[in-house]
Design an enzyme around this catalytic site. Structure first.
Site, PDB file in Angstrom:
ATOM      1  N   ARG A   1       2.722 -10.427  10.402  1.00  0.00           N
ATOM      2  CA  ARG A   1       4.075 -10.019  10.424  1.00  0.00           C
ATOM      3  C   ARG A   1       5.148 -11.082   9.949  1.00  0.00           C
ATOM      4  O   ARG A   1       6.221 -10.621   9.765  1.00  0.00           O
ATOM      5  CB  ARG A   1       4.281  -9.551  11.794  1.00  0.00           C
TER       6      ARG A   1
ATOM      7  N   GLN B   1      -7.269  -4.768  10.149  1.00  0.00           N
ATOM      8  CA  GLN B   1      -6.086  -4.492  11.090  1.00  0.00           C
ATOM      9  C   GLN B   1      -6.438  -3.211  11.874  1.00  0.00           C
ATOM     10  O   GLN B   1      -5.572  -2.451  12.296  1.00  0.00           O
ATOM     11  CB  GLN B   1      -4.779  -4.133  10.151  1.00  0.00           C
TER      12      GLN B   1
ATOM     13  N   ASP C   1      -3.476   7.234   5.015  1.00  0.00           N
ATOM     14  CA  ASP C   1      -3.145   5.957   5.256  1.00  0.00           C
ATOM     15  C   ASP C   1      -3.561   5.394   6.522  1.00  0.00           C
ATOM     16  O   ASP C   1      -3.834   6.442   7.543  1.00  0.00           O
ATOM     17  CB  ASP C   1      -1.587   5.863   5.149  1.00  0.00           C
ATOM     18  N   GLU C   2      -3.502   4.199   6.711  1.00  0.00           N
ATOM     19  CA  GLU C   2      -4.129   3.400   7.802  1.00  0.00           C
ATOM     20  C   GLU C   2      -5.471   4.079   8.406  1.00  0.00           C
ATOM     21  O   GLU C   2      -5.861   4.419   9.343  1.00  0.00           O
ATOM     22  CB  GLU C   2      -3.110   3.580   9.092  1.00  0.00           C
TER      23      GLU C   2
ATOM     24  N   LYS D   1       1.035  -1.124   0.012  1.00  0.00           N
ATOM     25  CA  LYS D   1      -0.003  -0.071  -0.115  1.00  0.00           C
ATOM     26  C   LYS D   1       0.764   1.166   0.022  1.00  0.00           C
ATOM     27  O   LYS D   1       0.542   2.269  -0.669  1.00  0.00           O
ATOM     28  CB  LYS D   1      -0.965   0.000   0.849  1.00  0.00           C
ATOM     29  N   THR D   2       2.077   1.298   0.728  1.00  0.00           N
ATOM     30  CA  THR D   2       2.841   2.303   0.665  1.00  0.00           C
ATOM     31  C   THR D   2       3.285   2.914  -0.658  1.00  0.00           C
ATOM     32  O   THR D   2       3.345   3.811  -1.102  1.00  0.00           O
ATOM     33  CB  THR D   2       4.087   2.174   1.553  1.00  0.00           C
TER      34      THR D   2
END
Length: 753
Positions: free
Chosen positions: A605, A250, A219-220, A32-33
């Site tokens: 992770r 998340q 973002d997020e 996504k970044t």
């Protein structure tokens, strides 16, 4: 322009979208970044003024990474990538007078805020033992995150039925806000709330900022709270070119105000939204993603998506049971050593994740005993260390002579014979005379009842502070060096007989000076003391792990968000730990679902290997207790043949049936809740209602759990009732079906069915 080769079709859809709202549902490890930064570059390529683009995220680390990538894609082009708090500080400094502040206001950190509230409570003569300042600060923070002002809390109280904590919070909140304005100070929550209120009450400002930032990328988005959401909506009203990137699966910060509904209802709040799903995971093996996908399907507050990958299946996910927590820590340590000594792994490949910090103690002890290099993402962060806060307090008081928290911190540091009573008299006199704190110190000999020694010390302090000027030194670094020299703060810390603690403290002060020098360099000679203080205060992640340290990482599941490791070991999959005991008393499943999301984040992770562990008995609150396996293990379709050396998690034939039963129970429980119009408290698969005793006691039984009866033998729980006399129904291996009152039955949990 065609699709670049390093973007998937879905990523390119998000990058190429131009005007109008865009929701990017980005699963873990889906790049996504890359999408956000490429989208920024593509907007500039299409003629959008870079100054009209604003990218917002939550941590300085993420903002810096994003800004670096943008600068690589657009050399020489400046696009503002910021955190919410930094953006709001920027807006508020330019509009401070409209909320009763001056532009040189001070931003209090959490410890300063707690001390400030403690002082306010003392002035109001409230009991700080019964109502700790930290608890009151948390309550006030929640109110601000809901955009509630002091008057809103007071009007919501019914005097005849007011909860004592709520009543105390309302009174302290009102006095606290007045004291903050008098001190020309704000806390972290104020930065957001003041800006949200300005955008509501100042239409000209809102329109100007909306026009200024024509394209906004957040973002997020699943981690936004109500205030942040209102700010984003206000800035996207006239030009709804908002790109929200996030993943409901998340969302793990509900405890600090994040509202998952913000992302779930995005399409209804922004009509015409285009939705793009990034489901392709580039990080993890298929085995890890299969387990993660299986778990998260048990949640209902989500937007469905799959976890897809072209990566190999990899090593099967393993589950290890240990006799106790010491055996667990030793077993993990030995596994790590074997992997490193065999040449398969390096120390930094491993991350040990846990739900609560207390679980790290035995792990740290095992690492020390086995000589395993390790780092813990906890402890005192750099800017929270006493010597750093002292130095920054000097700088804060130079900028803002009304800063009460800074004044109290350093007027007698180092010792100048100015005790608390003297400080209180100076503070009261400054308020009466309408002077700032340094002006009051200058005229301390005029304060009635002030001892001569205190007056002399205060006047000397004021003279010293008057010598400190950024204009005289030319840089923040030079000013900081002058403060250290004039105050003699580090005296004796650099001689041959200095204690180790003093040597470390001196090193920290020197590191702060180095940070000031770096700041002077990055602002091209236009140093601003307010800018340096703002940068120092708003750094929330300086205590992050060093990936190049060559050490095993120990951190909480919350701290692991945004990180990745080749091997992840998640410790303590037990009821009351993961899920946490608070979630087992949740009355609308929200907290339990957040705990499941937290485990989902931990699982994803892992890049190559994942290990889940449980101790069959663990010392909690000073008592050794037999543990109950986490209900999440059952949802992961755990293999029942558990060996001390570990076993793999694999799909079982009844996984889908289990999921359907789970969802059916949720539907039935919700229907019952609506019918009764009473709060129901959920514990695992059980519901509690009725008496206070029932509500405060988590049930130790859950559907699917294996149990043992002294006479009937082994069986499996098929149903858990609710109410003050909740029942447990068990299907025994003999075929007998029996129902017991949970609190009175001799049943003992022995594992997962």
């Amino acid at each position: 322009m065609g699709k670049p080769g390093d973007l998937t079709g879905e990523q390119w859809q998000a990058v190429e979208h131009f005007e109008g709202p865009l929701l990017v549902l980005a699963g873990p490890g889906s790049g996504k970044t890359r999408v956000i930064t490429r989208r920024i570059a593509r907007l500039v390529e299409r003629g959008v003024d870079p100054r009209g683009i604003l990218a917002i995220t939550f941590t300085n680390k993420a903002a810096n990474e994003m800004a670096d990538r943008v600068s690589q894609l657009l050399p020489g082009t400046r696009v503002w990538v910021s955190t919410f708090h930094r953006f709001c500080a920027h807006v508020l400094r330019r509009n401070a007078t409209q909320v009763g502040l001056q532009p040189n206001f001070t931003i209090l950190d959490q410890s300063d805020q707690s001390q400030f509230i403690k002082q306010v409570m003392g002035d109001l003569e409230h009991d700080i033992v019964k109502y700790p300042p930290g608890v009151i600060a948390s309550q006030i923070g929640r109110a601000k995150n809901r955009l509630q002002k002091p008057d809103d809390l007071n009007s919501a109280l019914d005097d005849s039925y007011a909860d004592p904590l709520e009543a105390t919070t309302a009174k302290v909140y009102a006095a606290y806000q007045k004291a903050l304005l008098a001190a020309n100070s704000v806390d972290f929550d104020d930065l957001l709330m003041h800006v949200a209120v300005l955008l509501q009450e100042q239409p000209d400002l809102r329109e100007r900022l909306d026009r200024r930032y024509e394209f906004i990328l957040v973002d997020e988005f699943q981690d936004t709270n109500l205030v942040q959401y209102q700010i984003v909506r206000a800035l996207s009203a006239d030009f709804p070119n908002l790109c929200a990137t996030g993943d409901p699966d998340q969302s793990i910060y509900g405890w600090r105000g994040a509202e998952i509904e913000n992302i779930l209802r995005f399409e209804s709040d922004f009509p015409g939204t285009r939705q793009v799903r990034l489901e392709h995971n580039f990080r993890s093996t298929q085995s890890i993603l299969t387990v993660a996908d299986r778990l998260i399907q048990f949640n209902t507050l989500r937007k469905h998506k799959q976890l897809l990958t072209n990566n190999a299946a990899g090593v099967p996910v393993r589950y290890w049971e240990f006799e106790d927590a010491d055996a667990e820590a030793d077993g993990i340590a030995k596994f790590i050593i074997e992997e490193v000594e065999s040449g398969h792994r390096s120390w930094s490949d491993f991350a040990l994740l846990f739900r609560v910090n207390s679980l790290s103690r035995r792990l740290e002890r095992a690492c020390v005993r086995h000589r395993i290099p390790h780092q813990v993402a906890s402890g005192v962060a750099f800017y929270e260390r006493a010597e750093i806060k002292d130095m920054l307090a000097y700088l804060r008081l130079i900028v803002n002579p009304h800063d009460v928290a800074a004044f109290r911190r350093i007027i007698n540091t180092p010792v100048r014979g100015i005790g608390k009573q003297t400080q209180n008299k100076i503070l009261r006199w400054s308020q009466i005379e309408g002077l700032d704190l340094l002006q009051a110190c200058q005229h301390a000999d005029r304060i009635t009842g002030l001892a001569k020694r205190g007056a002399v010390g205060a006047k000397m302090f004021a003279r010293m502070m008057a010598e400190f000027s950024l204009a005289d030194t030319g840089s923040v670094e030079g000013l900081l060096r002058k403060v250290v020299e004039k105050t003699r703060y580090t005296y004796g810390w650099d001689n041959a007989h200095a204690a180790e603690d003093d040597v470390q403290r001196l090193a920290n002060v020197n590191e702060l000076i180095a940070a000031a020098a770096a700041y002077d360099h990055t602002v091209d000679g236009e140093s601003s003391l307010e800018g340096f203080l703002e940068e120092s205060t708003l750094v929330a992640d300086l205590d992050s792990l060093d990936p190049l340290a060559g050490k095993v990482s120990l951190l909480t599941l919350h701290s692991a968000k945004g990180l990745e490791f080749p091997v992840v070991i998640i410790i303590g999959l037990e009821e009351n730990l993961l899920p946490h005991e608070r979630a087992l008393r949740d009355n609308n499943y929200r907290e339990l679902e957040e705990e499941r999301r937290l485990l989902f984040v931990g699982i994803t992770r892992a890049k190559q290997e994942l290990v889940l562990t449980r101790s069959t008995q663990r010392e909690l609150r000073g008592r050794l207790e037999v543990t109950i396996p986490s209900q999440f293990l059952r949802e992961l379709a755990l293999n029942r043949d558990v060996e001390p050396t570990g076993t793999s998690i694999s799909a079982t034939s009844d996984t889908e049936a289990l999921l359907e039963r789970h969802k059916a129970r949720l539907r039935d429980q919700l229907a019952m809740q609506l019918a009764n119009k009473k709060p129901l408290l959920m514990t695992g698969a059980s519901l509690l209602s009725g008496s206070k005793e029932a509500a405060s006691m988590p049930c130790k039984f859950a559907v699917g759990m294996r149990v043992r009866h002294p006479q009937q033998g082994y069986g499996q729980v098929t149903d858990v009732g609710f109410g003050s006399r909740r029942t447990v129904t068990v299907q025994f291996e003999s075929g007998q079906l029996e129902t017991y009152v949970a609190a009175m039955s001799p049943l003992q949990p022995v594992g997962i069915g």
